[in-house]
Design an enzyme around this catalytic site. Structure first.
Site, PDB file in Angstrom:
ATOM      1  CG  ASP A 102      18.036 -42.681  15.865  1.00  0.00           C
ATOM      2  OD1 ASP A 102      17.176 -42.815  14.972  1.00  0.00           O
ATOM      3  OD2 ASP A 102      19.196 -42.286  15.644  1.00  0.00           O
ATOM      4  CG  ASP A 204      16.728 -44.454  10.597  1.00  0.00           C
ATOM      5  OD1 ASP A 204      17.823 -43.880  10.578  1.00  0.00           O
ATOM      6  OD2 ASP A 204      16.497 -45.508   9.979  1.00  0.00           O
ATOM      7  CD  GLU A 267      18.579 -40.388   8.109  1.00  0.00           C
ATOM      8  OE1 GLU A 267      19.734 -40.554   7.723  1.00  0.00           O
ATOM      9  OE2 GLU A 267      17.782 -41.332   8.246  1.00  0.00           O
ATOM     10  CG  HIS A 328      25.201 -42.146  12.526  1.00  0.00           C
ATOM     11  ND1 HIS A 328      24.295 -41.094  12.523  1.00  0.00           N
ATOM     12  CD2 HIS A 328      24.501 -43.225  12.123  1.00  0.00           C
ATOM     13  CE1 HIS A 328      23.127 -41.536  12.140  1.00  0.00           C
ATOM     14  NE2 HIS A 328      23.200 -42.822  11.893  1.00  0.00           N
ATOM     15  CG  ASP A 329      24.274 -42.339   8.415  1.00  0.00           C
ATOM     16  OD1 ASP A 329      24.683 -43.433   8.848  1.00  0.00           O
ATOM     17  OD2 ASP A 329      23.108 -41.933   8.589  1.00  0.00           O
TER      18      ASP A 329
END
Ligand code: GLC
Length: 534
Positions: A102, A204, A267, A328-329
């Site tokens: 990431d 990200d 993302e 994870h969000d």
């Protein structure tokens, strides 16, 4: 004779997201770590995925659980050391697994040496590495920009008398990507890891990197109602998806292209027509702008059929599709659609055209976990409580077995285990031929090496009501599958008059080998992958 197209590993393969705090604890501190991931690589190989993407593992005060990076070139001691990381990469590669990290370029931690220096004085050499502005005439924030995690996006620094901008927490100041020194420093960070053998990055909030040069106010959102998500009170017109962001991404992409077959995943939460611009002009953008449509869409066959077609048509020439079902969000798929439909969803994810990303634990049917108030960790839930925005429920420890710590840890885990872990776990499901894990493994095995499912074409089929149906066909036509999914809880028949074949995988794992054709019977919550007769 026509030359066969060459496909890259990130086009053929399946990505598996690991949230490292919750995957496997090896040293008994209740938090997962890199040696823990190494212990589980054989499982991932057995499962049949091709790449792991690991959420941030860098030194961090953990205000946003690693998405606040204090050193872009290190490993947080909680997770291990650089040596552990090198060992993980070597062990993964030895098993034919790629490693994706990431990259968090939009903001650093306020504890990063760069920000400390930037904050030290107005004429610090790094002042312009972040976004500093004078107060408005009334002393308030420079404009109306809001933080994604609630509250204003500007924090006042008493010592130097200016505000700094943060799209997320005050402890996550945004870097200034208009400053060439920042760009150069961050591209070197990418090289640092790429040299170490990393196969790619998930970047990200890539659509956030550039903000309006004139810091104009965002327009008010006419549809916003008090009580809903506070961040949505204004429209992020001047804070994200700015045209100049594509230049920055192109510079990033050039670094990836210095190495062989490295993947740049972005993302991006944007409407489809904006999302696809992130492929860039002539291969200058992300290889895979993450497609979150299945995460956001209502679970309705007609709606999903339409969005798949819309996506297929919106892709630019050469743009490779991808699909995400959970991360994870967002709330887990089994919680969003229920346990029965989660199987249909897995079949959809793994048979659509494009690279799928699987979220850890979804392969065994893990559900969101209710977090008691005293165990809440996520700053989002703490800042904007009670609206279901907190992300702890989908970040709980992986359920490996039925023992006291679920095989995750010998200590009290940082987030509570699910109450169902004694039944829903890898060990129990691996020996159960009809389990969710067995289904995922069968689908992954069918997909692997299949010219129709890995890289073949996509042909939507006419269907009605709750049924979603399509054909995946190999380029040379030699192999084809019909995928028929019942997204509802009543039985249906799919009229596929001209098609016949043999069930290769059924969601219930009890119709394999059955000949079907013409009118195809689908039980409630049932999906079929049918190998069509040649
Ligand atoms: C991304 C991450 C999320 C994080 C945010 C700020 O959306 O996925 O977990 O909180 O960026 O870095």
């Amino acid at each position: 004779m026509s030359r066969k197209r060459h496909y890259l590993w990130w086009q053929r393969g399946v990505v598996y997201q690991i949230y490292p705090r919750s995957f496997q604890d090896s040293n008994g501190d209740g938090v997962g770590d890199l040696p823990g991931i190494v212990q589980r690589l054989d499982y991932l190989r057995w499962l049949g995925v091709d790449a792991i993407w690991i959420s941030p593992i860098y030194p961090s005060p953990m205000k946003d659980f690693g998405y606040d990076v204090a050193d872009y070139r290190g490993i947080h001691p909680l997770f291990g050391s650089l040596d552990d990381f090198d060992r993980l990469t070597a062990e993964a590669h030895a098993r034919g697994l790629k490693v994706i990290l990431d990259f968090v370029p939009n903001h650093s931690s306020d504890q990063h040496a760069w920000f400390r220096e930037s904050r030290a004085s107005r004429d610090s050499a790094k002042r312009d590495w972040y976004l500093w502005r004078d107060p408005a005439r009334n002393g308030g924030p420079p404009n109306n920009w809001l933080s994604n995690f609630g509250g204003p996006a500007w924090t006042f620094d008493e010592a130097t008398g200016q505000y700094y901008y943060h799209a997320f927490l005050p402890e996550q100041p945004d870097l200034n990507w208009r400053n060439p020194e920042v760009v150069a420093a961050m591209l070197d960070v990418l090289r640092f890891w790429l040299e170490r053998g990393v196969d790619g990055f998930r970047v990200d909030v890539i659509w956030h990197l550039i903000k309006d040069a004139h810091f104009r106010d965002n327009p008010e959102n006419p549809e916003w109602t008090p009580g809903s998500h506070p961040f949505q009170a204004v429209l992020p017109v001047y804070t994200a998806d700015r045209p100049e962001v594509h230049e920055v991404i192109a510079e990033m992409r050039r670094v990836f292209d210095e190495y062989e077959e490295r993947v740049l995943i972005g993302e991006i939460y944007l409407p489809l027509e904006r999302l696809v611009t992130y492929y860039g002009q002539n291969g200058s953008g992300a290889h895979l702008p993450f497609n979150f449509q299945l995460v956001l869409a209502p679970w309705d066959a007609r709606h999903i059929a339409a969005l798949i077609e819309e996506y297929e048509h919106a892709l630019p020439p050469g743009g490779w599709p991808n699909w995400v079902l959970g991360n994870h969000d967002n709330h887990r798929i089994a919680t969003r659609v229920g346990t029965a439909q989660a199987r249909v969803a897995a079949m959809l994810l793994l048979t659509l055209r494009g690279t799928p990303t699987l979220y850890y634990g979804d392969e065994i049917g893990m559900r969101d976990v209710d977090i008691p108030p005293e165990r809440i960790q996520d700053p989002f839930e703490k800042n904007v409580p009670g609206k279901g925005l907190g992300r702890d429920p989908e970040r709980t420890p992986m359920q490996w077995d039925g023992s006291a710590g679920a095989g995750f840890s010998t200590a009290e885990p940082w987030l509570p285990l699910s109450v169902d872990y004694r039944a829903v776990n890898v060990e129990a499901e691996r020996d159960d031929p009809s389990s969710m894990l067995s289904l995922n493994r069968r689908l992954l095995a069918l997909r692997r090496g299949s010219p129709a499912l890995e890289v073949g074409g996509f042909e939507p089929l006419e269907a009605e009501g709750d049924v979603l149906a399509y054909v995946r066909r190999a380029e040379d036509g030699a192999e084809a599958f019909l995928v028929a999914l019942n997204l509802g809880s009543t039985a249906h028949r799919l009229d596929a008059a001209a098609l016949a074949g043999v069930v290769a995988v059924s969601t219930h794992l009890d119709r394999e080998g059955e000949r079907v054709g013409g009118q195809i019977r689908l039980r409630p919550d049932e999906g079929l992958v049918i190998r069509l007769d040649p």
